[in-house]
Motif scaffolding. Structure first.
Motif, PDB file in Angstrom:
ATOM      1  N   MET A  35       0.956  -1.265  -0.040  1.00 20.49           N
ATOM      2  CA  MET A  35      -0.087   0.004   0.059  1.00 20.49           C
ATOM      3  C   MET A  35       0.944   1.157  -0.075  1.00 20.49           C
ATOM      4  SD  MET A  35      -2.891   1.662   2.798  1.00 20.49           S
ATOM      5  CE  MET A  35      -2.576   0.079   3.863  1.00 20.49           C
ATOM      6  N   LYS A  36       0.429   2.311  -0.816  1.00 14.89           N
ATOM      7  CA  LYS A  36       1.352   3.501  -0.992  1.00 14.89           C
ATOM      8  C   LYS A  36       0.285   4.435  -0.367  1.00 14.89           C
ATOM      9  CE  LYS A  36       3.905   6.173  -4.221  1.00 14.89           C
ATOM     10  NZ  LYS A  36       4.510   6.561  -5.304  1.00 14.89           N
ATOM     11  N   LEU A  37       0.924   5.343   0.382  1.00 11.65           N
ATOM     12  CA  LEU A  37       0.080   6.443   0.866  1.00 11.65           C
ATOM     13  C   LEU A  37       1.036   7.740   0.751  1.00 11.65           C
ATOM     14  CD1 LEU A  37      -0.743   5.452   4.548  1.00 11.65           C
ATOM     15  CD2 LEU A  37      -1.934   5.479   2.645  1.00 11.65           C
ATOM     16  N   HIS A  38       0.101   8.622   0.126  1.00 14.52           N
ATOM     17  CA  HIS A  38       0.554  10.135  -0.297  1.00 14.52           C
ATOM     18  C   HIS A  38      -0.304  11.107   0.405  1.00 14.52           C
ATOM     19  CE1 HIS A  38       2.454  13.121  -2.602  1.00 14.52           C
ATOM     20  NE2 HIS A  38       1.423  13.604  -2.793  1.00 14.52           N
ATOM     21  N   LYS A  39       0.316  12.150   1.014  1.00 21.13           N
ATOM     22  CA  LYS A  39      -0.390  13.230   1.630  1.00 21.13           C
ATOM     23  C   LYS A  39       0.216  14.550   1.367  1.00 21.13           C
ATOM     24  CE  LYS A  39      -3.225  10.586   4.589  1.00 21.13           C
ATOM     25  NZ  LYS A  39      -4.614  10.795   4.743  1.00 21.13           N
TER      26      LYS A  39
END
Length: 72
Positions: free
Chosen positions: A1-5
């Motif tokens: 899973m890749k998160l970007h904020k």
């Protein structure tokens, strides 16, 4: 899973309300050397929270360069 904020960094003025913020400390020779979270109150400044009526770091602590909303 890749998160970007996305984080919006604020320079200069302090926050307009009490809370916990992400802050970055920097020096001209080292650049950014420390990023952490810190409590802030409008009345007392950085390093304080509404439960303690004491000034710890103040309104414009040495080395504080930018702050961002937390959690982001």
């Amino acid at each position: 899973m890749k998160l970007h904020k996305d984080i919006t960094w604020n320079f200069g003025d302090n926050p307009k309300r009490d809370g916990k913020y992400l802050i970055a400390y920097a020096t001209p020779d080292l650049g950014i050397y420390h990023v952490t979270t810190e409590d802030y109150t409008v009345k007392y400044g950085w390093g304080t929270c509404p439960f303690y009526d004491q000034e710890v770091l103040g309104q414009h602590p040495e080395g504080l360069k930018a702050w961002a909303e937390f959690p982001f």
